[in-house]
Write a protein that holds these residues in place. Structure first.
Motif, PDB file in Angstrom:
ATOM      1  N   GLY A  87      15.663   7.415 -11.641  1.00  0.00           N
ATOM      2  CA  GLY A  87      15.463   8.425 -10.604  1.00  0.00           C
ATOM      3  C   GLY A  87      15.029   7.725  -9.316  1.00  0.00           C
ATOM      4  O   GLY A  87      14.259   6.770  -9.355  1.00  0.00           O
ATOM      5  N   THR A  88      15.562   8.192  -8.220  1.00  0.00           N
ATOM      6  CA  THR A  88      15.316   7.521  -6.946  1.00  0.00           C
ATOM      7  C   THR A  88      14.378   8.347  -6.070  1.00  0.00           C
ATOM      8  O   THR A  88      14.687   9.504  -5.760  1.00  0.00           O
ATOM      9  N   VAL A  89      13.240   7.771  -5.716  1.00  0.00           N
ATOM     10  CA  VAL A  89      12.323   8.441  -4.790  1.00  0.00           C
ATOM     11  C   VAL A  89      12.484   7.771  -3.424  1.00  0.00           C
ATOM     12  O   VAL A  89      12.175   6.587  -3.259  1.00  0.00           O
ATOM     13  N   ASP A  90      13.032   8.533  -2.485  1.00  0.00           N
ATOM     14  CA  ASP A  90      13.263   8.008  -1.138  1.00  0.00           C
ATOM     15  C   ASP A  90      11.946   7.839  -0.395  1.00  0.00           C
ATOM     16  O   ASP A  90      10.984   8.580  -0.625  1.00  0.00           O
ATOM     17  N   ALA A  91      11.950   6.870   0.526  1.00  0.00           N
ATOM     18  CA  ALA A  91      10.710   6.593   1.267  1.00  0.00           C
ATOM     19  C   ALA A  91      10.209   7.816   2.020  1.00  0.00           C
ATOM     20  O   ALA A  91       9.008   8.000   2.197  1.00  0.00           O
ATOM     21  N   GLY A  92      11.141   8.677   2.437  1.00  0.00           N
ATOM     22  CA  GLY A  92      10.723   9.838   3.229  1.00  0.00           C
ATOM     23  C   GLY A  92      10.325  11.045   2.404  1.00  0.00           C
ATOM     24  O   GLY A  92       9.918  12.072   2.960  1.00  0.00           O
ATOM     25  N   TYR A  93      10.411  10.955   1.083  1.00  0.00           N
ATOM     26  CA  TYR A  93      10.131  12.114   0.222  1.00  0.00           C
ATOM     27  C   TYR A  93       8.626  12.334   0.094  1.00  0.00           C
ATOM     28  O   TYR A  93       7.884  11.408  -0.255  1.00  0.00           O
ATOM     29  N   SER A 120       2.407  12.980  -5.410  1.00  0.00           N
ATOM     30  CA  SER A 120       3.219  12.869  -4.195  1.00  0.00           C
ATOM     31  C   SER A 120       2.831  11.575  -3.507  1.00  0.00           C
ATOM     32  O   SER A 120       1.647  11.212  -3.472  1.00  0.00           O
ATOM     33  N   ILE A 121       3.839  10.881  -2.969  1.00  0.00           N
ATOM     34  CA  ILE A 121       3.555   9.586  -2.334  1.00  0.00           C
ATOM     35  C   ILE A 121       4.250   9.493  -0.985  1.00  0.00           C
ATOM     36  O   ILE A 121       5.185  10.242  -0.699  1.00  0.00           O
ATOM     37  N   ALA A 122       3.768   8.559  -0.192  1.00  0.00           N
ATOM     38  CA  ALA A 122       4.452   8.187   1.053  1.00  0.00           C
ATOM     39  C   ALA A 122       4.692   6.689   0.975  1.00  0.00           C
ATOM     40  O   ALA A 122       3.782   5.886   1.210  1.00  0.00           O
ATOM     41  N   LEU A 123       5.925   6.328   0.591  1.00  0.00           N
ATOM     42  CA  LEU A 123       6.287   4.904   0.549  1.00  0.00           C
ATOM     43  C   LEU A 123       6.460   4.395   1.966  1.00  0.00           C
ATOM     44  O   LEU A 123       6.928   5.132   2.837  1.00  0.00           O
ATOM     45  N   PRO A 124       6.131   3.124   2.199  1.00  0.00           N
ATOM     46  CA  PRO A 124       6.427   2.566   3.514  1.00  0.00           C
ATOM     47  C   PRO A 124       7.935   2.498   3.725  1.00  0.00           C
ATOM     48  O   PRO A 124       8.689   2.388   2.750  1.00  0.00           O
ATOM     49  N   ALA A 125       8.381   2.572   4.949  1.00  0.00           N
ATOM     50  CA  ALA A 125       9.801   2.416   5.242  1.00  0.00           C
ATOM     51  C   ALA A 125      10.271   1.097   4.657  1.00  0.00           C
ATOM     52  O   ALA A 125       9.546   0.091   4.677  1.00  0.00           O
ATOM     53  N   GLU A 127       0.849  -1.194   0.000  1.00  0.00           N
ATOM     54  CA  GLU A 127       0.000   0.000   0.000  1.00  0.00           C
ATOM     55  C   GLU A 127       0.887   1.248   0.000  1.00  0.00           C
ATOM     56  O   GLU A 127       1.772   1.372   0.852  1.00  0.00           O
ATOM     57  N   VAL A 128       0.668   2.104  -0.964  1.00  0.00           N
ATOM     58  CA  VAL A 128       1.432   3.356  -1.051  1.00  0.00           C
ATOM     59  C   VAL A 128       0.431   4.512  -0.990  1.00  0.00           C
ATOM     60  O   VAL A 128      -0.446   4.627  -1.852  1.00  0.00           O
ATOM     61  N   LEU A 129       0.565   5.341   0.022  1.00  0.00           N
ATOM     62  CA  LEU A 129      -0.330   6.483   0.145  1.00  0.00           C
ATOM     63  C   LEU A 129       0.025   7.497  -0.939  1.00  0.00           C
ATOM     64  O   LEU A 129       1.200   7.717  -1.233  1.00  0.00           O
ATOM     65  N   ILE A 130      -0.995   8.107  -1.518  1.00  0.00           N
ATOM     66  CA  ILE A 130      -0.748   8.976  -2.665  1.00  0.00           C
ATOM     67  C   ILE A 130      -1.648  10.197  -2.623  1.00  0.00           C
ATOM     68  O   ILE A 130      -2.802  10.122  -2.191  1.00  0.00           O
ATOM     69  N   SER A 131      -1.072  11.320  -3.072  1.00  0.00           N
ATOM     70  CA  SER A 131      -1.861  12.517  -3.282  1.00  0.00           C
ATOM     71  C   SER A 131      -1.632  12.922  -4.735  1.00  0.00           C
ATOM     72  O   SER A 131      -0.497  13.259  -5.104  1.00  0.00           O
ATOM     73  N   ALA A 132      -2.648  12.821  -5.563  1.00  0.00           N
ATOM     74  CA  ALA A 132      -2.452  13.039  -6.999  1.00  0.00           C
ATOM     75  C   ALA A 132      -3.779  13.238  -7.693  1.00  0.00           C
ATOM     76  O   ALA A 132      -4.792  12.661  -7.299  1.00  0.00           O
ATOM     77  N   LYS A 133      -3.735  14.056  -8.754  1.00  0.00           N
ATOM     78  CA  LYS A 133      -4.909  14.152  -9.629  1.00  0.00           C
ATOM     79  C   LYS A 133      -4.930  12.959 -10.563  1.00  0.00           C
ATOM     80  O   LYS A 133      -5.951  12.347 -10.801  1.00  0.00           O
ATOM     81  N   ASN A 134      -3.751  12.638 -11.089  1.00  0.00           N
ATOM     82  CA  ASN A 134      -3.625  11.480 -11.983  1.00  0.00           C
ATOM     83  C   ASN A 134      -2.807  10.399 -11.293  1.00  0.00           C
ATOM     84  O   ASN A 134      -1.575  10.482 -11.240  1.00  0.00           O
ATOM     85  N   VAL A 135      -3.490   9.401 -10.772  1.00  0.00           N
ATOM     86  CA  VAL A 135      -2.810   8.306 -10.086  1.00  0.00           C
ATOM     87  C   VAL A 135      -2.086   7.455 -11.129  1.00  0.00           C
ATOM     88  O   VAL A 135      -2.653   7.152 -12.187  1.00  0.00           O
ATOM     89  N   PRO A 136      -0.805   7.088 -10.864  1.00  0.00           N
ATOM     90  CA  PRO A 136      -0.077   6.237 -11.813  1.00  0.00           C
ATOM     91  C   PRO A 136      -0.842   4.940 -12.082  1.00  0.00           C
ATOM     92  O   PRO A 136      -1.471   4.385 -11.172  1.00  0.00           O
TER      93      PRO A 136
END
Ligand SMILES: O=c1ccn([C@H]2C[C@H](O)[C@@H](COP(=O)(O)OP(=O)(O)OP(=O)(O)O)O2)c(=O)[nH]1
Ligand SMILES: [Mg+2]
Length: 156
Positions: free
Chosen positions: A84-90, A54-59, A12-21
């Motif tokens: 490109g690397t998206v860190d879990a805390g980004y 914008s997402i919140a990846l789990p640790a 589960e990845v929390l997301i804030s987006a108009k267009n979800v991937p």
């Protein structure tokens, strides 16, 4: 007889987006990211393009932003820093730095166009342990084409 079916891990990845991937097909590794901007890339030009995601990846997870092969082969569009690397805390907007490698043709991007894809993967963080001498291995310090035909034959 059914085709062997392995259900991949989902997370589960929390997301804030108009267009979800979007995963185009069940089981795809990459979910397509679309552009939140309209722009034109001149031949050889690069631009950092917003996705509105914008997402919140789990640790313990990472997301890699990678090019789409169709855009690469048909139009020469790539991701400069791929992966490109998206860190879990980004928590900021995921942006994609695109490069038009075509030397003759510009490339137009409309809002909503799929410009790259994101892969979500488990990711270990190293605990670096300093030692005087590393353990031996079969490869040793050979690399950078060491297993190419000529080099391989020479080393035999
Ligand atoms: O293609 C990318 C790569 C990175 N990022 C975001 C998420 C990532 O967590 C953050 C930092 O990325 P990176 O560590 O690759 O860049 P940096 O140049 O090292 O910046 P920083 O000093 O902020 O870590 O930027 C993106 O939106 N798209
Ligand atoms: Mg960094």
């Amino acid at each position: 007889m059914g085709y062997p079916r392995h259900v991949a891990e989902t997370v589960e990845v929390l997301i804030s987006a108009k267009n979800v991937p979007v995963y185009a097909h069940p089981g795809d590794a990459g979910a397509d990211l679309s552009s939140a901007e309209q722009l034109v890339l001149a031949p050889g030009q690069r631009a950092t393009v917003g996705t509105g995601v914008s997402i919140a990846l789990p640790a313990g997870y990472v997301s890699f932003i990678v090019p789409r092969s169709g855009l690469a082969s048909k139009h020469g569009i790539t991701v400069v820093n791929s992966p490109g690397t998206v860190d879990a805390g980004y928590r900021g907007e995921i942006k994609v730095t695109l490069l038009n490698t075509d030397s003759d043709h510009e490339f137009a991007i409309a809002v909503g166009d799929r410009i790259a894809q994101m892969i979500v993967m488990p990711c270990a963080q190293a605990r670096f342990v300093s030692v005087e001498k590393l353990p031996e291995s079969e490869r040793g310090d050979s690399g950078f084409g060491s297993t190419g035909l000529a080099a391989h034959a020479e080393s035999k």
